[in-house]
Motif scaffolding. Structure first.
Motif, mmCIF file in Angstrom:
data_model
loop_
_atom_site.group_PDB
_atom_site.id
_atom_site.type_symbol
_atom_site.label_atom_id
_atom_site.label_comp_id
_atom_site.label_asym_id
_atom_site.label_seq_id
_atom_site.Cartn_x
_atom_site.Cartn_y
_atom_site.Cartn_z
ATOM 1 N N CYS A 138 0.891 -1.169 0.000
ATOM 2 C CA CYS A 138 0.000 0.000 0.000
ATOM 3 C C CYS A 138 0.925 1.214 0.000
ATOM 4 O O CYS A 138 1.251 1.768 1.050
ATOM 5 C CB CYS A 138 -0.921 -0.018 1.210
ATOM 6 S SG CYS A 138 -1.990 1.440 1.320
ATOM 7 N N TRP A 141 0.552 5.005 1.898
ATOM 8 C CA TRP A 141 -0.678 4.761 2.661
ATOM 9 C C TRP A 141 -1.047 5.941 3.568
ATOM 10 O O TRP A 141 -2.212 6.148 3.865
ATOM 11 C CB TRP A 141 -0.509 3.503 3.510
ATOM 12 C CG TRP A 141 0.582 3.631 4.545
ATOM 13 C CD1 TRP A 141 1.901 3.378 4.354
ATOM 14 C CD2 TRP A 141 0.428 4.049 5.895
ATOM 15 N NE1 TRP A 141 2.594 3.608 5.509
ATOM 16 C CE2 TRP A 141 1.711 4.030 6.483
ATOM 17 C CE3 TRP A 141 -0.654 4.441 6.681
ATOM 18 C CZ2 TRP A 141 1.943 4.394 7.804
ATOM 19 C CZ3 TRP A 141 -0.430 4.806 8.005
ATOM 20 C CH2 TRP A 141 0.850 4.772 8.554
ATOM 21 N N VAL A 148 -2.241 0.712 -4.338
ATOM 22 C CA VAL A 148 -1.771 -0.658 -4.184
ATOM 23 C C VAL A 148 -0.845 -0.985 -5.358
ATOM 24 O O VAL A 148 -1.211 -0.787 -6.517
ATOM 25 C CB VAL A 148 -2.947 -1.652 -4.133
ATOM 26 C CG1 VAL A 148 -2.437 -3.091 -4.088
ATOM 27 C CG2 VAL A 148 -3.831 -1.361 -2.931
ATOM 28 N N SER A 196 -6.941 2.170 -6.762
ATOM 29 C CA SER A 196 -6.761 1.357 -5.552
ATOM 30 C C SER A 196 -6.229 2.192 -4.391
ATOM 31 O O SER A 196 -5.239 1.841 -3.764
ATOM 32 C CB SER A 196 -5.799 0.198 -5.831
ATOM 33 O OG SER A 196 -4.538 0.700 -6.264
ATOM 34 N N CYS A 198 -5.609 3.370 -0.785
ATOM 35 C CA CYS A 198 -5.562 2.465 0.358
ATOM 36 C C CYS A 198 -4.967 3.171 1.567
ATOM 37 O O CYS A 198 -4.184 4.119 1.432
ATOM 38 C CB CYS A 198 -4.723 1.226 0.025
ATOM 39 S SG CYS A 198 -3.036 1.624 -0.522
ATOM 40 N N ILE A 201 -3.565 -2.611 4.813
ATOM 41 C CA ILE A 201 -3.500 -3.760 3.902
ATOM 42 C C ILE A 201 -3.171 -5.019 4.691
ATOM 43 O O ILE A 201 -2.494 -4.977 5.719
ATOM 44 C CB ILE A 201 -2.450 -3.517 2.788
ATOM 45 C CG1 ILE A 201 -2.615 -4.536 1.657
ATOM 46 C CG2 ILE A 201 -1.031 -3.556 3.344
ATOM 47 C CD1 ILE A 201 -1.842 -4.179 0.409
ATOM 48 N N TRP A 218 -7.608 -4.476 1.381
ATOM 49 C CA TRP A 218 -7.108 -3.202 1.895
ATOM 50 C C TRP A 218 -8.281 -2.278 2.211
ATOM 51 O O TRP A 218 -9.409 -2.461 1.723
ATOM 52 C CB TRP A 218 -6.167 -2.542 0.899
ATOM 53 C CG TRP A 218 -6.744 -2.255 -0.453
ATOM 54 C CD1 TRP A 218 -7.383 -1.122 -0.864
ATOM 55 C CD2 TRP A 218 -6.724 -3.125 -1.603
ATOM 56 N NE1 TRP A 218 -7.755 -1.211 -2.172
ATOM 57 C CE2 TRP A 218 -7.369 -2.439 -2.662
ATOM 58 C CE3 TRP A 218 -6.230 -4.414 -1.841
ATOM 59 C CZ2 TRP A 218 -7.516 -2.987 -3.921
ATOM 60 C CZ3 TRP A 218 -6.377 -4.972 -3.095
ATOM 61 C CH2 TRP A 218 -7.015 -4.271 -4.119
#
Length: 403
Positions: A138, A141, A148, A196, A198, A201, A218
């Motif tokens: 990730c 993050w 991702v 994706s 995130c 995860i 995630w």
């Protein structure tokens, strides 16, 4: 005495292996999260990726490599051919990166063993085993631009096969060399997962021995929100104040490294870094005057501060780190971190090999403050009381124009 020395050696090796900054994230997704769907707007939710999709991709890439190898063998007039014999997958698990002088992070690893059979007429087949780690990160993050990312990392290949007749006629090594010369290991591949975003995860085997239901999942963070001045946002602020060069001598009382050092200081507070070029002599104290690092305290369970001194052009890397938990107010206050230097001691009657000796080299002075949104310290940085979280949908902040 020998037993004591041996135990001490292994203890020192274990300590050296563990001397890496711990990861500050990403966290494990909450078990209470609902699966993402098209009707959700602002609530965090859970997205999933079936590991079987990764497995199919690994197999397809391996098949493409096998097809290219067979085409090359046919063009060279060789009768041997390659094929995929098996692709074995293990359950996904969380691991931490192992960098000694940079921020580390958690990721999910899916290990594979790819076995390729090379059929050789007249004699025995060869089997090539290739370990492949597929690592799912990730990335970013803690930011608003997270994604991702899937990275495959093949390991060294192993070659097996042969028979006693090859040994009798002394052709086994020649055949192995021919197989190796025709073999091309798969290259690392990096693939971002579209759309994706995130903030946490993990992976799961769904509680079964079968691998077909394994998942990577995630947290998709809260969306379409803005932060206003009215929202209480606790912040960790790290100010890197100064660097002191300590007297550092070897066992002959020689200055370790150089009398005058042109260095690059690289420091991190969790994933946020700062850099400063300095020239220093023993006893010098350099004010750093770099911008403070400000972190959203709601995203972290700990503060990891890393200090590195790089010495070009040979660039020996001297590094240290400190960790403070959120429950301890991220260790708010004035701090001193000692960064070591290293020198090599020649062999002697007790040590048949050169020994690396660590001595204090620098002191990094920094200050940690734990602040709320108004810029006030939260009980001197020791309180576990948190301001309330307020989420404001962006739609409520958009006023219609007056005609």
């Amino acid at each position: 005495m020998l037993k004591t020395c041996t135990m001490l050696f292994f203890c020192l090796m274990a300590a050296a292996a563990a001397a890496q900054p711990p990861p500050s994230g990403p966290p494990v997704p909450s078990a209470a999260l609902a699966p993402c769907n098209a009707t959700q707007s602002n609530r965090p939710c859970k997205a999933e990726l079936g590991v079987f999709l990764i497995t199919n991709t690994v197999r397809n890439l391996a098949q493409a490599k096998v097809d290219a190898t067979n085409a090359q063998l046919a063009a060279q007039g060789r009768s041997s051919r390659a094929s995929i014999e098996s692709l074995k997958q293990w359950r996904p698990s969380r691991f931490a990166t192992q960098m000694l002088n940079q921020p580390n992070s958690w990721f999910v690893k899916v290990p594979y063993i790819l076995t390729i059979k090379v059929s050789i007429p007249v004699t025995s087949d060869r089997h090539i085993g290739i370990p492949i780690d597929v690592n799912v990160f990730c990335s970013g993050w803690q930011t608003d631009s997270s994604q991702v990312i899937i990275r495959s990392q093949p390991g060294p290949a192993s070659f097996e096969g042969g028979n006693i007749l090859e040994d009798v006629f002394n052709v086994g090594n020649y055949i192995d060399a021919q197989v190796r010369s025709s073999f091309s290991a798969p290259l690392p591949v990096t693939t971002p997962v579209p759309n994706s975003k995130c903030s946490a995860i993990d992976g799961s085997d769904a509680g079964t021995q079968a691998t077909g239901d394994d998942l990577i999942f995630w947290t998709v963070p809260r969306r379409n929100l803005v932060v206003t001045d009215a929202i209480a946002k606790p912040t960790v602020e790290v100010t890197f104040d100064s660097l002191t060069r300590l007297p550092a001598r070897d066992f002959h009382n020689n200055i370790v490294y150089a009398e005058s050092e042109a260095i690059n200081l690289n420091v991190y507070a969790n994933e946020d870094g700062r850099q400063k070029a300095l020239t220093m002599r023993e006893g010098d104290v350099a004010a750093l005057n770099v911008p403070a690092v400000r972190l959203d305290a709601r995203k972290y369970d700990s503060l990891v501060v890393i200090g590195n001194v790089d010495q070009p052009p040979n660039d020996p890397r001297d590094s240290a780190f400190a960790v403070a938990a959120k429950t301890a107010g991220f260790g708010a206050g004035s701090k001193i971190m000692q960064i070591p230097k290293w020198y090599s001691r020649p062999p002697d009657q007790f040590n048949p090999k050169p020994t690396w000796i660590r001595v204090p080299g620098y002191e990094l002075h920094y200050t940690v403050r734990y602040l709320n949104s108004g810029g006030l310290a939260v009980d001197g940085g020791t309180s576990t009381v948190r301001p309330p979280k307020v989420a404001v949908p962006i739609e409520t902040l958009i006023k219609p124009k007056t005609p």
